[in-house]
Every structure is written in structure tokens, then in C-alpha cells.
Motif scaffolding. Sequence first.
Motif, PDB file in Angstrom:
ATOM      1  N   ALA A 128     -24.763  26.162  26.092  1.00 36.17           N
ATOM      2  CA  ALA A 128     -23.994  26.051  24.849  1.00 36.17           C
ATOM      3  C   ALA A 128     -22.726  26.889  24.927  1.00 36.17           C
ATOM      4  CB  ALA A 128     -24.850  26.493  23.662  1.00 36.17           C
ATOM      5  N   LEU A 129     -22.833  28.109  25.454  1.00 31.13           N
ATOM      6  CA  LEU A 129     -21.661  28.971  25.579  1.00 31.13           C
ATOM      7  C   LEU A 129     -20.641  28.362  26.533  1.00 31.13           C
ATOM      8  CD1 LEU A 129     -23.330  32.498  25.800  1.00 31.13           C
ATOM      9  CD2 LEU A 129     -22.221  31.453  23.831  1.00 31.13           C
ATOM     10  N   PHE A 130     -21.119  27.796  27.647  1.00 31.49           N
ATOM     11  CA  PHE A 130     -20.209  27.196  28.621  1.00 31.49           C
ATOM     12  C   PHE A 130     -19.483  26.000  28.012  1.00 31.49           C
ATOM     13  CE2 PHE A 130     -19.217  24.232  32.068  1.00 31.49           C
ATOM     14  CZ  PHE A 130     -18.477  25.053  32.904  1.00 31.49           C
ATOM     15  N   SER A 131     -20.232  25.171  27.283  1.00 26.40           N
ATOM     16  CA  SER A 131     -19.615  23.994  26.661  1.00 26.40           C
ATOM     17  C   SER A 131     -18.553  24.404  25.656  1.00 26.40           C
ATOM     18  CB  SER A 131     -20.688  23.145  25.965  1.00 26.40           C
ATOM     19  OG  SER A 131     -21.607  22.634  26.897  1.00 26.40           O
ATOM     20  N   TRP A 132     -18.843  25.442  24.880  1.00 29.37           N
ATOM     21  CA  TRP A 132     -17.883  25.882  23.865  1.00 29.37           C
ATOM     22  C   TRP A 132     -16.603  26.394  24.514  1.00 29.37           C
ATOM     23  CZ3 TRP A 132     -16.677  31.216  22.501  1.00 29.37           C
ATOM     24  CH2 TRP A 132     -15.801  31.305  21.419  1.00 29.37           C
ATOM     25  N   LEU A 133     -16.741  27.107  25.611  1.00 34.09           N
ATOM     26  CA  LEU A 133     -15.574  27.711  26.238  1.00 34.09           C
ATOM     27  C   LEU A 133     -14.737  26.716  27.041  1.00 34.09           C
ATOM     28  CD1 LEU A 133     -17.182  31.047  27.482  1.00 34.09           C
ATOM     29  CD2 LEU A 133     -15.406  30.835  25.750  1.00 34.09           C
ATOM     30  N   THR A 134     -15.337  25.580  27.469  1.00 35.67           N
ATOM     31  CA  THR A 134     -14.628  24.711  28.405  1.00 35.67           C
ATOM     32  C   THR A 134     -14.369  23.296  27.915  1.00 35.67           C
ATOM     33  OG1 THR A 134     -16.700  24.001  29.464  1.00 35.67           O
ATOM     34  CG2 THR A 134     -15.622  25.974  30.347  1.00 35.67           C
ATOM     35  N   ALA A 135     -15.037  22.839  26.845  1.00 38.14           N
ATOM     36  CA  ALA A 135     -14.900  21.435  26.447  1.00 38.14           C
ATOM     37  C   ALA A 135     -13.493  21.131  25.935  1.00 38.14           C
ATOM     38  CB  ALA A 135     -15.923  21.091  25.368  1.00 38.14           C
ATOM     39  N   ASP A 136     -13.090  19.869  26.072  1.00 41.02           N
ATOM     40  CA  ASP A 136     -11.771  19.445  25.603  1.00 41.02           C
ATOM     41  C   ASP A 136     -11.746  19.382  24.084  1.00 41.02           C
ATOM     42  OD1 ASP A 136     -11.515  17.047  28.283  1.00 41.02           O
ATOM     43  OD2 ASP A 136     -10.832  19.129  28.183  1.00 41.02           O
ATOM     44  N   PRO A 137     -10.555  19.497  23.453  1.00 39.50           N
ATOM     45  CA  PRO A 137     -10.461  19.374  21.995  1.00 39.50           C
ATOM     46  C   PRO A 137     -10.933  18.005  21.519  1.00 39.50           C
ATOM     47  CG  PRO A 137      -8.473  20.348  22.906  1.00 39.50           C
ATOM     48  CD  PRO A 137      -9.286  19.869  24.074  1.00 39.50           C
ATOM     49  N   VAL A 138     -11.386  17.956  20.289  1.00 41.71           N
ATOM     50  CA  VAL A 138     -11.890  16.705  19.718  1.00 41.71           C
ATOM     51  C   VAL A 138     -10.744  15.718  19.543  1.00 41.71           C
ATOM     52  CG1 VAL A 138     -13.018  15.695  17.702  1.00 41.71           C
ATOM     53  CG2 VAL A 138     -13.742  17.916  18.564  1.00 41.71           C
ATOM     54  N   ALA A 139     -10.998  14.472  19.895  1.00 42.63           N
ATOM     55  CA  ALA A 139      -9.957  13.445  19.771  1.00 42.63           C
ATOM     56  C   ALA A 139      -9.618  13.198  18.309  1.00 42.63           C
ATOM     57  CB  ALA A 139     -10.429  12.149  20.421  1.00 42.63           C
ATOM     58  N   ALA A 140      -8.333  12.907  18.068  1.00 42.53           N
ATOM     59  CA  ALA A 140      -7.863  12.773  16.688  1.00 42.53           C
ATOM     60  C   ALA A 140      -8.411  11.542  15.990  1.00 42.53           C
ATOM     61  CB  ALA A 140      -6.332  12.722  16.679  1.00 42.53           C
ATOM     62  N   ALA A 141      -8.776  10.517  16.734  1.00 49.01           N
ATOM     63  CA  ALA A 141      -9.145   9.254  16.099  1.00 49.01           C
ATOM     64  C   ALA A 141     -10.607   9.173  15.689  1.00 49.01           C
ATOM     65  CB  ALA A 141      -8.841   8.100  17.058  1.00 49.01           C
ATOM     66  N   GLN A 142     -11.398  10.232  15.937  1.00 47.39           N
ATOM     67  CA  GLN A 142     -12.823  10.155  15.637  1.00 47.39           C
ATOM     68  C   GLN A 142     -13.076  10.187  14.132  1.00 47.39           C
ATOM     69  OE1 GLN A 142     -14.221  13.485  17.879  1.00 47.39           O
ATOM     70  NE2 GLN A 142     -14.678  12.263  19.686  1.00 47.39           N
ATOM     71  N   LEU A 143     -14.081   9.459  13.728  1.00 46.77           N
ATOM     72  CA  LEU A 143     -14.569   9.491  12.354  1.00 46.77           C
ATOM     73  C   LEU A 143     -13.472   9.219  11.329  1.00 46.77           C
ATOM     74  CD1 LEU A 143     -16.883  12.626  12.604  1.00 46.77           C
ATOM     75  CD2 LEU A 143     -17.525  10.238  12.839  1.00 46.77           C
ATOM     76  N   THR A 144     -12.711   8.155  11.517  1.00 49.18           N
ATOM     77  CA  THR A 144     -11.616   7.861  10.582  1.00 49.18           C
ATOM     78  C   THR A 144     -11.782   6.478   9.974  1.00 49.18           C
ATOM     79  OG1 THR A 144     -10.273   7.097  12.442  1.00 49.18           O
ATOM     80  CG2 THR A 144      -9.957   9.369  11.708  1.00 49.18           C
ATOM     81  N   THR A 145     -12.979   6.182   9.510  1.00 52.76           N
ATOM     82  CA  THR A 145     -13.214   4.912   8.835  1.00 52.76           C
ATOM     83  C   THR A 145     -13.340   5.146   7.344  1.00 52.76           C
ATOM     84  OG1 THR A 145     -15.597   5.161   9.111  1.00 52.76           O
ATOM     85  CG2 THR A 145     -14.414   3.972  10.840  1.00 52.76           C
ATOM     86  N   GLY A 146     -13.056   4.139   6.565  1.00 51.22           N
ATOM     87  CA  GLY A 146     -13.218   4.242   5.120  1.00 51.22           C
ATOM     88  C   GLY A 146     -11.972   4.752   4.438  1.00 51.22           C
ATOM     89  N   ARG A 147     -12.112   5.100   3.160  1.00 50.67           N
ATOM     90  CA  ARG A 147     -10.984   5.506   2.336  1.00 50.67           C
ATOM     91  C   ARG A 147     -10.521   6.910   2.707  1.00 50.67           C
ATOM     92  NH1 ARG A 147     -11.146   7.231  -2.998  1.00 50.67           N
ATOM     93  NH2 ARG A 147     -13.394   6.869  -3.003  1.00 50.67           N
ATOM     94  N   LEU A 190     -17.986  13.493   4.021  1.00 50.64           N
ATOM     95  CA  LEU A 190     -16.547  13.250   4.130  1.00 50.64           C
ATOM     96  C   LEU A 190     -16.146  12.953   5.569  1.00 50.64           C
ATOM     97  CD1 LEU A 190     -15.146  16.047   1.777  1.00 50.64           C
ATOM     98  CD2 LEU A 190     -15.148  13.585   1.347  1.00 50.64           C
ATOM     99  N   LEU A 191     -16.737  13.670   6.506  1.00 59.68           N
ATOM    100  CA  LEU A 191     -16.405  13.442   7.911  1.00 59.68           C
ATOM    101  C   LEU A 191     -16.897  12.086   8.400  1.00 59.68           C
ATOM    102  CD1 LEU A 191     -17.178  16.989   9.363  1.00 59.68           C
ATOM    103  CD2 LEU A 191     -14.953  15.837   9.428  1.00 59.68           C
ATOM    104  N   THR A 192     -18.024  11.635   7.858  1.00 61.67           N
ATOM    105  CA  THR A 192     -18.634  10.395   8.334  1.00 61.67           C
ATOM    106  C   THR A 192     -18.074   9.158   7.649  1.00 61.67           C
ATOM    107  OG1 THR A 192     -20.695  11.599   8.756  1.00 61.67           O
ATOM    108  CG2 THR A 192     -20.837   9.198   8.669  1.00 61.67           C
ATOM    109  N   ASN A 193     -17.853   9.240   6.350  1.00 61.95           N
ATOM    110  CA  ASN A 193     -17.577   8.037   5.561  1.00 61.95           C
ATOM    111  C   ASN A 193     -16.157   7.919   5.034  1.00 61.95           C
ATOM    112  OD1 ASN A 193     -20.341   7.215   5.775  1.00 61.95           O
ATOM    113  ND2 ASN A 193     -20.854   8.716   4.185  1.00 61.95           N
ATOM    114  N   ARG A 194     -15.328   8.892   5.300  1.00 61.69           N
ATOM    115  CA  ARG A 194     -13.958   8.839   4.800  1.00 61.69           C
ATOM    116  C   ARG A 194     -12.984   9.033   5.955  1.00 61.69           C
ATOM    117  NH1 ARG A 194     -14.326  10.188  -0.695  1.00 61.69           N
ATOM    118  NH2 ARG A 194     -12.106   9.691  -0.866  1.00 61.69           N
ATOM    119  N   SER A 195     -11.765   8.562   5.778  1.00 59.79           N
ATOM    120  CA  SER A 195     -10.729   8.788   6.785  1.00 59.79           C
ATOM    121  C   SER A 195      -9.862   9.960   6.355  1.00 59.79           C
ATOM    122  CB  SER A 195      -9.873   7.535   6.968  1.00 59.79           C
ATOM    123  OG  SER A 195      -9.164   7.232   5.780  1.00 59.79           O
TER     124      SER A 195
END
Length: 444
Positions: A128-147, A190-195
Motif C-alpha cells: 500500500a505504501l509503495f502504491s501510494w508513493l509511485t502510482a500515476d495521478p488519477v485520470a481526469a475523465a474518470q467518474l464523469t457521468t450524470g448531471r 457524488l463521485l459515482t453518479n454526478r459529473s
Amino acid sequence: MTAQPQEHPLIRVREVRSLERSAFARKLRERSAELGTPLGTGRDGVLRWESGRTPDNLTQLVMADVIGIDSALVESHPWPQWLQFDPLQQPNEYPWSGPGTVGALKDVIGSPMDRRTFFLGSAAMTAALFSWLTADPVAAAQLTTGRRIGEGAVTTIERRVRELRLADDEDGGGTLIRDTAATLAAVTDLLTNRSHTLAHQRRLYAAGADLARMRAWAAFDVHGRCDDVAFKAALQAAHAADDPALGAHTLTFWAAASYNTGRAVEAHALASAALAAVRGRAAPRVEALVLARRARARSHLHDVGCWRDLDAAQTKLEAARLDQTGEPEWAYWFDGSEYAGSLASTQLAMGRADQAEKGFALSAREAAGTVRTQAIYLVRAADAQLQQGHVEDACATAHHALDITAEISSQRTTGPLRDLAAALASHSHIPEAREVRERISATI
């Protein structure tokens, strides 16, 4: 004071299978007979193991077979560490992505007492620590469905998080577990159902991170358990928010819950990972609080490096008084009083009770506006006084702590007060000591 004890893992093994001690013992007898190595285990034998006794190797191998754990893990890990591999207690794994983070946060919403596991093994924590320190930033287009949501909705969530943070300062405890869950449910919805825009999305993830951290800390506050799964979810959310400082903040609380439950080695790893993420890249106050937490972890290991960390923390805190540029709002709590409390706690752990007593007295006075913190410092001050042989002073301080403890729902003073009562047993010929012991027994 000793660390709060963790519930024995064998208890959880039974609980997830809905087995009383007698039923678990019967399964061991039946399986051992099938294997040709009959055991005579009874209910009392299971109780002794859960109370700290180590079963012999043959019994452990039969137990592993009943639980479904590979015998090789019994040979490679000491009792009871190999019980962490119980197949019914493995946490859900979520990718370090937007949807994965939402899934992890949703897991936190359910009551922590209902989840199958709290504890991550050392390998899982390292991953978990390794993933936090090295993973890429979250993509901007994720979870952007709905109002699409706007500034008003995000600001409302952030205001509620701020209110809960202040409530945690005052009391903590059971109400915070409930209230953080309700707000976290709104965030995940909000993250799941809204844009939303990328900026709003990151702020929602940051709110989720702080809520999950507070919920994990409240679970420790009430139940005395370090909820690794909730802390990890908070860490994932901080990563999704692209906020390393917030992730480091999560790790400092995870470290504190760890060293207060007898896991000082893990606490040191967590605090060191936090420091690696923020050193030279965060506001001075953030670095100061991370350094202070690592000092506390080191003191539990009797590592003299704790003094270097505290010196560095003091330097950073002095710099923060002159320049608050870029300082996150959640860092407000680490001030001179908190530093003094960290210093005193470290001094007590390192055998300097006389110095610790003065520091706790100062911190308790300055923490008068935060009742829970004041109560904790008073109990520690009483411990420092007793270690110096000042029995009457320790009793007077303990009474003050008990007066305050009656006003809050937090249980973090319970274990230290029990320890104090036990330490006072050898002074039962002193009326003040008897009175305090009786009051502690009646209160907790």
C-alpha cells in the motif's frame, strides 16, 4: 503507559465463523482425529490461547487445516501472526484508480465492527505504501457521468468535513463514526453518479480522504483498534486527490494508531513513508507534525533517533510561525501545545519521567479548549508523577482526568487509566491511592 492491546486474532477467526470456543475446540478434536493425531482440546484451551498462551506446533498445524491456511505459513510465521492469512478475513483489494478509490471508500462506510478484518499484514501494508508513493495521478475523465455538480455542492461537503474535524477535536468517539459515514456516503454518491470538473473531483476525493481518516481514528478512539483497511482507503483517496501532504497526514494518524496498539515497527514505517513524501515539498507545519509522529514511533522502539526528529520538528514549527504560505487548513492542530505533548510523551517512553511531567502539565493547560486531548495529557501526567514516586500528586491529577473523562465519549483514556489503577495497587495502604482505584473501577 502500555499500548492498548489488540484483540487476539484467534477471536476474530472464531467470530467470522460464528463459532463459540467450545464449538471451535470440537472442530479441532474432530479434524485431529481424522488426521490420526487426536487432540483433547476443550473450551478452556481455546480461552488460554486467546489470553496469550502459545499452542504447540501440532495443534497449530491442525488449527491451520481447520481454518484453511497453508501449513507452510505456520512454519514461516510465529504464532499468532500466521492467523492473518485466514481466507475469510482478507480485505477487498481495489486498484489505485478513481473507481477503485470509490470502492475502497464505500467499504469504509459500513460499521467497522461489521467488517471482516481491520488488520493488514506487513506485506500488504508495504504494498500500500509503495502504491501510494509511485502510482500515476488519477485520470481526469474518470467518474464523469450524470448531471454536473458545481462549486456550491463541493463547498457544502468541505464545510461539513471541517465541522466534523472540529467535533473530533472536542470529543471524538461514537458519534463521529456515525457522522463521518453519512457524509462519506454523500461524497461517494457524488463521485459515482454526478459529473464534475477535475478540480471539483479532486476536492471531493480530498474530502473523502479526510472523512475516512477521521472514521478510522474514531474507531481507534472507541474500540482501541487500528483499522488498517479504513486508513488505506483514506490513503487511496488522498492519492486520487493528487495531494501527497494529505496522504502523509493520513499516515501520521495510521502510525499513531499503530504504535498505540503495540505495532511500533509498522508505525515507524508509516511515519517514514509520510516523511519521504513531504520532506522539502510541504509547508513547514506539515513536516513538523510528520517528524513529531515519527519521533513517537521511534520512542516506542527506544530509538534515540527520536530526539533528532523532535529537534527537526521544533525547527519546522518555528518556521511555520513566521510563514504559513501553502499551509493546508487541516494542519492547524499541530501547534506549540501539541509539540510539547509529543515531546513529553517521548520523554516518558524514553524513561525521563521528571521532564515528561512538566511537559504534560503545560500541554494539559493549553489544551483546555479540547477536552479529550486535555484528559489524555492529564492521565499521562499522572503516570509520570507515579513513576517518580509522587503518589499523592498522581492521584490528584488522576481525579482531574476522571472529572473530564466523564464529559466525553472517547475511550482513549480507558486503557491508561486501567494501567494507572494497576500501578497504584502497590500503594493501596495510601488512602488517596485506594480512592482513585475505586473511582477508576466504578467509572470504566
